[in-house]
Design a protein around this motif. Structure first.
Motif, short mmCIF file in Angstrom:
data_model
loop_
_atom_site.label_atom_id
_atom_site.label_comp_id
_atom_site.label_asym_id
_atom_site.label_seq_id
_atom_site.Cartn_x
_atom_site.Cartn_y
_atom_site.Cartn_z
N UNK A 134 -75.16 -0.44 -31.21
CA UNK A 134 -76.33 -0.28 -30.46
C UNK A 134 -75.87 -0.25 -28.87
N UNK A 135 -74.77 -0.98 -28.29
CA UNK A 135 -74.38 -1.13 -27.24
C UNK A 135 -73.71 0.21 -26.67
N UNK A 136 -72.93 1.00 -27.58
CA UNK A 136 -72.49 2.37 -27.27
C UNK A 136 -73.52 3.29 -27.23
N UNK A 137 -74.43 3.17 -28.09
CA UNK A 137 -75.73 4.07 -27.93
C UNK A 137 -76.64 3.88 -26.75
N UNK A 138 -76.83 2.66 -26.42
CA UNK A 138 -77.49 2.29 -24.86
C UNK A 138 -76.73 2.79 -23.66
N UNK A 150 -79.77 5.58 -35.42
CA UNK A 150 -80.81 4.31 -35.33
C UNK A 150 -81.82 4.39 -34.11
N UNK A 151 -82.23 5.33 -33.92
CA UNK A 151 -83.23 5.80 -32.85
C UNK A 151 -84.44 4.63 -32.88
N UNK A 152 -85.08 4.53 -34.28
CA UNK A 152 -86.11 3.74 -34.48
C UNK A 152 -85.89 2.47 -34.12
N UNK A 153 -84.76 1.89 -34.74
CA UNK A 153 -84.33 0.47 -34.56
C UNK A 153 -84.03 -0.05 -33.01
N UNK A 159 -85.16 1.77 -30.32
CA UNK A 159 -86.48 1.77 -29.63
C UNK A 159 -87.39 0.32 -29.86
N UNK A 160 -87.16 -0.11 -30.93
CA UNK A 160 -87.83 -1.19 -31.26
C UNK A 160 -87.19 -2.65 -30.58
N UNK A 161 -85.77 -2.69 -30.50
CA UNK A 161 -84.98 -3.86 -30.00
C UNK A 161 -85.31 -3.75 -28.35
N UNK A 162 -85.28 -2.47 -27.97
CA UNK A 162 -85.34 -2.30 -26.43
C UNK A 162 -86.75 -2.65 -26.07
N UNK A 211 -87.54 -7.26 -35.28
CA UNK A 211 -87.93 -7.57 -36.86
C UNK A 211 -87.17 -6.39 -37.70
N UNK A 212 -87.01 -5.37 -37.32
CA UNK A 212 -86.37 -4.21 -37.82
C UNK A 212 -84.80 -4.58 -37.98
N UNK A 213 -84.35 -5.20 -36.75
CA UNK A 213 -83.02 -5.71 -36.76
C UNK A 213 -82.80 -6.71 -37.65
N UNK A 214 -83.70 -7.68 -37.52
CA UNK A 214 -83.54 -8.76 -38.65
C UNK A 214 -83.45 -8.39 -40.12
#
Length: 196
Positions: free
Chosen positions: A76-80, A91-94, A96-99, A104-107
């Motif tokens: 995620x850090x590299x993607x961001x 992991x675009x969906x994940x 976007x949710x985390x950002x 919930x999806x991460x967990x």
């Protein structure tokens, strides 16, 4: 006849001593079977769960969870940060949710991956039962809307690198044989995951 009996008895005695000593010299004691990866990560020993106050967790599961969460965090850090060659497209969906503040999806991903690795490396109790899709379905965007694209061999190798870095961050790679065994598990999944 007595002469032959003494000779036969002498030969029998010499043969039995020779055969006994040969058997003793050539006896190989097999190495004891190696403990499972899960057991070497702490197994079913119960320890306090640092993420859930007042709860206990198996040490093996906790160690897998640490590596899984660290690997997801690195990806995620590299993607961001738009690092070249990152795995963010998967992991675009994940992301976007985390950002957006929804973890919930991460967990769920963390729990599923932790259960998958725990169960498939020797943690066979009910806590470690994997409830996600099989590897082919989980990595096929036409069957799983949460994955952004089909996995390439190059990107799977990058993923293994993130897992290796996460293992180093959490002290798992300090045991070279344990680290090699975890990589072997990842490599055994390669044919099912790579679909492009």
């Amino acid at each position: 006849m007595k002469h032959y009996s003494k000779i036969a008895l002498g030969l029998l005695l010499v043969s039995s001593v020779a055969l006994t000593s040969c058997r003793q010299d050539n006896t190989v004691t097999p190495d004891p079977p190696m403990e499972s990866i899960y057991a070497r990560l702490g197994g079913s020993t119960m320890v306090p769960d640092p993420d859930n106050a007042g709860q206990m967790i198996e040490q093996g599961r906790l160690n897998f969870r640490k590596v899984v969460n660290s690997a997801i965090g690195l990806i995620a850090a590299d993607a961001n940060n738009n690092v070249s060659g990152n795995l963010g497209d998967y992991f675009k969906v994940l992301l976007a949710e985390v950002n957006a503040g929804n973890t919930t999806g991460f967990a769920e991903l963390s729990d599923n991956l932790t259960s998958f690795f725990s169960y498939n490396t020797g943690g066979t109790n009910a806590v470690n039962t994997y409830k996600g899709d099989d590897m082919v379905t989980a990595h096929d965007p036409s069957k799983n809307s949460r994955i952004g694209k089909k996995v390439t061999a190059e990107d799977y190798t990058k993923f293994e690198g993130y897992v290796g870095k996460a293992a180093n961050m959490n002290g798992v790679a300090a045991d070279t044989q344990l680290y090699k065994d975890i990589v072997a598990v990842l490599e055994s999944l390669r044919p099912q995951i790579i679909q492009k």
